[in-house]
Structures are given as structure tokens and as C-alpha cells.
Design a protein around this motif. Sequence first.
Motif, PDB file in Angstrom:
ATOM      1  N   LEU A 223       5.901   4.449   3.213  1.00  0.00           N
ATOM      2  CA  LEU A 223       4.909   4.203   2.126  1.00  0.00           C
ATOM      3  C   LEU A 223       3.846   5.289   2.057  1.00  0.00           C
ATOM      4  O   LEU A 223       2.900   5.445   1.804  1.00  0.00           O
ATOM      5  CB  LEU A 223       3.689   2.904   2.996  1.00  0.00           C
ATOM      6  CG  LEU A 223       4.586   1.838   3.700  1.00  0.00           C
ATOM      7  CD1 LEU A 223       3.706   1.108   4.417  1.00  0.00           C
ATOM      8  CD2 LEU A 223       5.235   1.139   2.606  1.00  0.00           C
ATOM      9  N   GLY A 224       4.817   6.505   1.725  1.00  0.00           N
ATOM     10  CA  GLY A 224       3.948   7.516   1.363  1.00  0.00           C
ATOM     11  C   GLY A 224       3.609   7.633  -0.123  1.00  0.00           C
ATOM     12  O   GLY A 224       2.285   8.202  -0.493  1.00  0.00           O
ATOM     13  N   GLY A 225       4.337   7.058  -0.970  1.00  0.00           N
ATOM     14  CA  GLY A 225       3.813   7.014  -2.417  1.00  0.00           C
ATOM     15  C   GLY A 225       4.011   7.959  -3.233  1.00  0.00           C
ATOM     16  O   GLY A 225       3.737   7.922  -4.489  1.00  0.00           O
TER      17      GLY A 225
ATOM     18  N   SER B 256       0.743   9.498   4.140  1.00  0.00           N
ATOM     19  CA  SER B 256       0.890   8.143   3.895  1.00  0.00           C
ATOM     20  C   SER B 256       0.011   7.731   2.672  1.00  0.00           C
ATOM     21  O   SER B 256       0.199   6.822   1.897  1.00  0.00           O
ATOM     22  CB  SER B 256       0.088   7.171   4.957  1.00  0.00           C
ATOM     23  OG  SER B 256      -0.329   6.096   4.558  1.00  0.00           O
ATOM     24  N   SER B 257      -0.668   8.745   2.176  1.00  0.00           N
ATOM     25  CA  SER B 257      -1.605   8.261   1.020  1.00  0.00           C
ATOM     26  C   SER B 257      -1.071   8.703  -0.460  1.00  0.00           C
ATOM     27  O   SER B 257      -1.483   7.908  -1.317  1.00  0.00           O
ATOM     28  CB  SER B 257      -2.705   9.197   1.137  1.00  0.00           C
ATOM     29  OG  SER B 257      -3.032  10.280   1.996  1.00  0.00           O
TER      30      SER B 257
ATOM     31  N   ASN C  18      -4.577   3.863   1.772  1.00  0.00           N
ATOM     32  CA  ASN C  18      -3.691   4.632   1.792  1.00  0.00           C
ATOM     33  C   ASN C  18      -2.817   4.172   0.631  1.00  0.00           C
ATOM     34  O   ASN C  18      -1.524   4.573   0.841  1.00  0.00           O
ATOM     35  CB  ASN C  18      -2.954   4.768   3.069  1.00  0.00           C
ATOM     36  CG  ASN C  18      -3.615   5.693   4.099  1.00  0.00           C
ATOM     37  OD1 ASN C  18      -3.226   6.915   3.728  1.00  0.00           O
ATOM     38  ND2 ASN C  18      -4.237   5.266   4.998  1.00  0.00           N
ATOM     39  N   ALA C  19      -2.986   3.799  -0.401  1.00  0.00           N
ATOM     40  CA  ALA C  19      -2.130   3.520  -1.482  1.00  0.00           C
ATOM     41  C   ALA C  19      -2.529   4.686  -2.592  1.00  0.00           C
ATOM     42  O   ALA C  19      -3.527   4.918  -2.748  1.00  0.00           O
ATOM     43  CB  ALA C  19      -2.330   2.268  -2.305  1.00  0.00           C
ATOM     44  N   GLY C  20      -1.360   5.257  -3.120  1.00  0.00           N
ATOM     45  CA  GLY C  20      -1.706   6.698  -3.876  1.00  0.00           C
ATOM     46  C   GLY C  20      -1.974   6.180  -5.600  1.00  0.00           C
ATOM     47  O   GLY C  20      -1.794   7.376  -6.158  1.00  0.00           O
TER      48      GLY C  20
ATOM     49  N   THR D 193       0.890  -1.170  -0.150  1.00  0.00           N
ATOM     50  CA  THR D 193       0.127   0.036  -0.008  1.00  0.00           C
ATOM     51  C   THR D 193       0.784   1.071   0.156  1.00  0.00           C
ATOM     52  O   THR D 193       0.731   2.484   0.464  1.00  0.00           O
ATOM     53  CB  THR D 193      -1.147   0.129   1.182  1.00  0.00           C
ATOM     54  OG1 THR D 193      -0.366   0.394   2.369  1.00  0.00           O
ATOM     55  CG2 THR D 193      -1.888  -1.314   1.359  1.00  0.00           C
ATOM     56  N   CYS D 194       1.997   1.047  -0.679  1.00  0.00           N
ATOM     57  CA  CYS D 194       2.868   2.360  -0.803  1.00  0.00           C
ATOM     58  C   CYS D 194       2.243   3.295  -1.975  1.00  0.00           C
ATOM     59  O   CYS D 194       2.134   4.414  -1.638  1.00  0.00           O
ATOM     60  CB  CYS D 194       4.435   1.813  -1.032  1.00  0.00           C
ATOM     61  SG  CYS D 194       5.505   3.300  -1.207  1.00  0.00           S
TER      62      CYS D 194
HETATM   63  K   LIG Z   1       0.813   5.177   0.414  1.00  0.00           K
END
Ligand SMILES: [K+]
Lengths: 488, 488
Positions: B432-434, B320-321, B215-217, B98-99
Amino acid sequence: MADPVFDQSSSNREASRGYAWWFSGNTFAQAADGDGRPPRQRTIIQHLVSHPGRLTIMYFIVLVVAATTMLLIPPSTPEGETTTFSTAMFTAVSALSTCGISIVNSTTHWTTFGQAVLLVSVQLGGIGVMTFASLITLAINHHMKSTQRLLTASELGTSKLSEIRGVLTVVIGTTMFIESVTFVALFPGLLKVNEGDWRKSLWESLFFAVMSYNNAGFTPDTAGLHVNSWGVGLPIMLSAFLGTLGFPVILNLLKCARGHVPPKRWSLHTKITLSVTFIIVAMSLTWFLLVEWDNPFLFKDADFNTRMRYAMVAAVMPRSSGFDLSWVPQVNEPTKVFMSVIMFIGGGSTSTAGGIRVTTFAVILLICKASFTGHKDINTFHHRIHTNVAMTAVSITSTCLLLVLVSSLSLMLVSGASLTNALFDSCSAFGLGGYTVGVAREDNPAALAILAATMVVGRLGPMTIAYSISRPRSLEAVRYPTEPIVVG
Amino acid sequence: MADPVFDQSSSNREASRGYAWWFSGNTFAQAADGDGRPPRQRTIIQHLVSHPGRLTIMYFIVLVVAATTMLLIPPSTPEGETTTFSTAMFTAVSALSTCGISIVNSTTHWTTFGQAVLLVSVQLGGIGVMTFASLITLAINHHMKSTQRLLTASELGTSKLSEIRGVLTVVIGTTMFIESVTFVALFPGLLKVNEGDWRKSLWESLFFAVMSYNNAGFTPDTAGLHVNSWGVGLPIMLSAFLGTLGFPVILNLLKCARGHVPPKRWSLHTKITLSVTFIIVAMSLTWFLLVEWDNPFLFKDADFNTRMRYAMVAAVMPRSSGFDLSWVPQVNEPTKVFMSVIMFIGGGSTSTAGGIRVTTFAVILLICKASFTGHKDINTFHHRIHTNVAMTAVSITSTCLLLVLVSSLSLMLVSGASLTNALFDSCSAFGLGGYTVGVAREDNPAALAILAATMVVGRLGPMTIAYSISRPRSLEAVRYPTEPIVVG
Ligand SMILES: [K+]
Ligand SMILES: [K+]
């Protein structure tokens, strides 16, 4: 006298665990008042001496003002050059904190008089730091004894000044001894480099001897001559290395050498300082050999011998001494980051080096080790680190990390520097490394002000934090229940 | 069922203080063996379930292989595009952790089938993390009960699977509920943006709903449309925000809302998570308003309303998103550093967010506060933080800091990126900011491998560390004497 400050007596053991809300408090007066007698009239000296914390700050303020003034007056600057206030102030702070970041060429911008001002500033700055650290420990000893009713208030009054004289004697004696040996060791090599000019060689020997033991990186030469000759480079390197170990380690080693004490029975502080220092130097050397060996800017047409010399200088110096600025801006970007980390860790406690200190770093590593191996106690070398010391180390590291971060971001904002360069100069100022990659510039007073502030905090900060927070913690009036929280 | 995992019962209190050498150990079998009975034959499922740690690793390995394969087969890629192995693998890891770092344009490089693979991967990755964190806590509960001889081995065998079903129900139920609400809330806004194209709007609503709570971008649109409209942006932002809080907080809040429990009686974990989250979001908003308000690349010709919308997205999302990549490379260099720090801290524990987690960060701050105010106990909200938890937080932070440093230096070495960019992408992968500022590039498999490894550690690392090191510490066989050392 045998070292009175760092012995292993039980009162001292208590002391360095909980040394110094005295930093801001009136130590001796409190101890005297504790006896219920009316406070006596005291002289100004007695008054200052009872507040080692205030005394430290006073000492540095007076010296910064004096040194700035001396650098601003005409004899310091040769004709044709001008010294601005911000340059003089920055240089004074840089010298007194033994950081050694130069924004002007020390050889051409300052006259011999100006260089002598730098020399004296560095010497007074270095002795100041070592003395005050010892004084504060001494103050705690007194408090410990007085709370145990072993000394009356009048005894306190008399023994106080004599013990302070003792500390000063030991600090100045050790400093003078090591500097003299360095001076003597340097002279032949410099005489050879200077082709028999003994006046110049004497002056440079003195300058290098003071600068190296005090870990300030000002140089009287522009060519980085000490890198080009083992005869000059090695004494400087050894003296600088001794300077980073810190007073308690040197005293402990001297004492153990006199008594033929085996390494196994050295003090815990000595063991930790030496092993972490060794690891850091070995890591630095490896890094330079691996990453910088083929750097054409650094080693153009250099033979193996020269490369090794550069790598060794590069491994030992950045930790705190900061000699020979010329090659630094030419290293790879990753090396700058690596050096920043090394400068942030710094040298030994109560030494002229800066940083969070190697012992602090070691305690953080030991906390991790204890956690990962499932131990409740933080053990090393068959000794346990007290929880208070662990908490202090965490606080110092976190606070200093925040400081360096804020300083770097501010430098980026005011000077437009890249993060690598801003971080490098921040760590150099905080860790009193003395190198610069060009963020500290004469024409940017805002950047100079930020770096000067970082240096001051780097010089007094970790010490102040350690002293003011590692006081013996009071038992809580209310002990709250624990409630679990999920971390990670 | 009422939340069985995060209740405040005393066994649970013990549990989350010392939860999990079970991460690698055979929890239930040990508990059963403790009764002295011969081990029974067990099914593969029972065997795996008794090792939540191994199960987590197995789960992710199987899914990475499956997702990589699915992305490599022709239906995933439209004609004219080709997908290399490193791209497919990196995207699979990015989705499952979920990065959400994208190295290809999710809209044009993947077909609807390919996007569906991403959607399912993110959903399974998110549910996986939340479930396993809960399972591990559950395993400790079992151990606690069995060591207290409250359960026999056979009871363990039966209650185990039913409780796991319970946890799965709660995790999946909560996830589906929040995602459905987001879906419904998004549809009208997207229908308006897509000018009545309801098929496209349905798909985009579903995609955004899953991506935001987990929270995956990844985004199905290229224009960053959700930033340009409150109707689309606000539901996404709220859902992503809920996703960063973490399962224990959401359950505690739901329970307290049902029982009309005042905030004062929320759990300590909830209080700490909410207050630190609030402070971080407020700081981010302030930073963006102060530093980026006049950035011409970011806000060319934008009115006040648009600027506020951007600033709010920029304040909430980077934690995180990672939605809307377009603007990130255009921020100032200091902002990249600031965002790196925010991503490093990350979101709530056992949430789909990454980083060291806000509670870990809070504990570090509380240690400093306790030290500076001279307290022995680490207190907050009238509760004491256990020393084990404090040590765990220090270990997590130090280890992760080292990881990010090593990752950044490696990226600098293999890609020649600047420290700012390397640090940003490392923190984005670890936390896992994305987001990416271009270090993650299709044509640099070495950089992709480093970032993928950082993501995996970022996903499992702090959890693993916390679980494996916060086991109840054994009493030391030998307790060593303390000896003072000087830190700082
Ligand atoms: K993320
Ligand atoms: K220095």
C-alpha cells in the motif's frame, strides 16, 4: 560398511538435530578433556581432523590457491590467449564450488591441460563437500557417545581415523561408481556425435561424467551437443539429477533397495527430498512448456521432439547443473526470474548442488501448512519436525535471501545490470547453478569478485549456518515472560 | 474510556496470542451456545457484528461498489475527460485500501466532487481497517471471558454493542484529533504557497490532512509543493509517520504519556514497532544520501537544503504514504529495488499502512538472532516471543513473498515490464505504498486488475492470515515422533 553416518540410530537422531558447534570447536579434544585426563600430544592431522569446520575452510583455501596457480601457468592457455588473474581465480572458485559459471569459452580458452585442471578441481570440490558434511555428522556422533561415557579418550583417538577412512571410502566409492556408469553410458552416444573419433569421445565422456554428477556445468563442447541427442543428453541428465539428491538420500535408497524396503519406510529425509524435487522439476517443465514453447529465439524451426528435449533439459538442469549456456540469455524475462527462484531453492542437502536446499524449502512450506491448518506441531509423513530444525530452516532462508538481495544490488551498482540479470547471476552463483546471463564478464573484476564471494558463501554458507546454529540449545538461565505482540 | 482493546490484562494477553478463528466463525453465538441455552432471534446488525471477518469483507465490497459508481457519474469528471470502468474501479480500490496509486492526474482528471469522493473513500477505508482490527481483538476478549464463564449470554449481548461503540469512539476520536492538528498546522504553509488563496488552501489542507494520516498518497497538487517547503512538508511527514505506527502503539504511547511511564515500561509491541521503524527510516535516509545524492534527474541544480528535504521525504514516505509521485520513476534502478523491499516490510500492525508489518519483520530477525546465538527462546527486551507468534510471522512472510512474486511475474507477462518495475508496482500495491513506476497504466486493464487484486490482498491479507491462523492451537490427537532431517 553399512552407512555409518546416516543410520537411524538414536545417537544419530540426536546428532542431526544438533549437529555441530563442533564446526568451530575442538570436538575430540573437548571430549577427551571431559574425562579429566591431561591432553596428549597430537599430530597435525589429528589436530585438523578434530576441527572439521576449520578443515573444510583450509581444504578450500589450499585448493583455490593451487587451482588458480595451475590455470595461470602457460600450459593451461593456448597460444594467442591470455588469462588474467581475476579470470583464473574466478574459474578456480567456480570449479571448486562446483558452480560452473564460465566467463571464457571452456573449449577454446583452455588447453586440454587447463580442462584437466578444471576436471580435477570439480572432482575434488565435489568429494570435499560430501566428505566434510559427513565428517561433521561423524564428529557429533563421537561427542554424543563420549558424553554418554561409552568411549574412552583413547578409543576416540583410534576409532576416529578409521571411521573417517570409512566415510571417505563410501563417498569416493559412490562417486566413482556413478561416474563410471555415466562414462560408459555416454561413450556410444558421443562416439556417434564425434563421427568415430574415439580419443575425443573418451575425453568428452570423462569430462561430462565428472561434470554431471558433481553438478558443475563446464562443457568441453561449444555446440551444446548433449541437448541435440537423447543418447548424450539422457545419461548426463540422470547423473546430474542423482548428484542433486545428496549423499544421505542415495545411501538410504541403496540400503532400502538392498533390503527390499518399501517406499513407506524410507527415511523422512529421503521422502521429503524426493517429493519436493519431483514437484520442482514438474513445475519447471510446466513453466517451460507454457511460457517458452513459442519463443522464436529458443526454438527456431524446431520440431516437437527437439522442443521437448530442450524443455526437459531446461527443467532439470537449472536447479544446479548448469550445462549448455547458449540458450539461457534468450529466454523470456519472466523465465529468468522463475529460474532464479529454482536456483535459489537448489538441490538436496550435503549434495554437490547448492541453494538453500529442498529440505529447507520444504520445512518453510510445512510451517505455513501447520499454521494455516491450526496445528501446533509441524507434521509430515506421520513424523514431526523438531522446532529447532524449523528455526534453523527459517534462519537459513532469511539469511540467504538477504545475501542474494545484497549481492544483486551490489551487482546492479557495479555493473549497471538490470535487476533480472543481476538476480539471475546472483542466484546462479549462490545456488551454484552455473548459468550466467552476462553480468559475470571478464572485463568487470568487481562483478567477478562479488559473484565469487557469493559462490563461496553459497558453497559453505547454508552448511555452516546449519552446523553452527543447530547445536543443542542450552536451557535458558533466565526464562522471560511472554508478552503478546500483533503481527500482520 | 481507557483503551479497552489493547490493555495488558491477562485475557488480552491470551487473546492477541490466539486471536481469531472468529474471523470466519460466529464468535458470540458460539459463546452463547456454550451455555446450553437455545439461540435467540438476532437482528441483522447483531448477526453481522458477531462475524467481524465477514463484516470487514462486506464493508469493503459495499464501499468499492459505491465509490466506483460515484466516480463513474458525470459530476466526478470535468468536461472533456472520460472515466472508464477499469479506471474508476482501480481508483476506488486504491482509495479504499489507502494505497493511493493514481493512474490519472488527481488534479486534472477529477472535479472537486470527484476529489471529495476520494477523500471520503480514504477516510472510510482508514477508519474501517483500524476499527475492524480492534473489533476482532474485542471479539476474542469476549470469547475468553465467556469461556471462563464470567459473562452470561445476555451480558454478552448487551456489553457487545456498547464496547463496539467504545472502540469506534476511540478510533474516530484519535483520527479526528490527529487530522485536525495536521489541518491547522498545514494551513499557514499552504496559504503562503497559494499566495493568499484561502479557499484553495482550506481544501488542500483538509485533503492533505486526511491523506497523510491515512497514508493514502493522492495529492490535490501536481507540483509536489509539499516537498518544496518545510512548512507544508513537515506536518504531512509527521502525520504520515504517526499513521504508520498503528493504533495500539499510539494508544500505548498516549496512555504512557498521561501516566508518565518511562520508555522502559512501554508495551513490547510499542518497543518493537518503534525500534524497527526507526532502523528502517535511518537505513532509507542513508541509502538515499549515498546512492541518490548525485542523481541529476532527481536533484538538478538543487542546493543542499532541497536535497536534504528530498532525501527525508524519500526516506519516510515510501514506507506507506506515497506522496509526490513525480520523482519516483527517476531514481536509480537499485533504489527501486531498495524501495520495493521497504514497501514490502511496510508499517505498523493495525495501522493504515500495509506490508507484512514491521513487527512481523522483527520476529523473523529475532528468530535468526536466537538461532545464531544458540538460544532456544526467542527473546527481546527481556520478553519471550511465543512460538505461535513466530510461526505466524514466518507464514505471513512466506505467503506474502509468494504473492508478490506471483504478482510481479504476472505483471511482467501481461505488460512486458522489467522485473524492477513489476516488482516495484507489486510491492507498492501489496505494501500500500502508493507509488508507481508506470506498470499501472490506464490502457492496460489486465495489469490494473492484477494490481487491484494485490492491493485487496495487501489490505486484508496479512490481517486475515494472522487472525485465522493464530487461533489457540489445539493439542494434537496423535503426536508423531520426530525424525531428523538435514537442512542447509
Ligand atoms: K499509501
Ligand atoms: K552447477
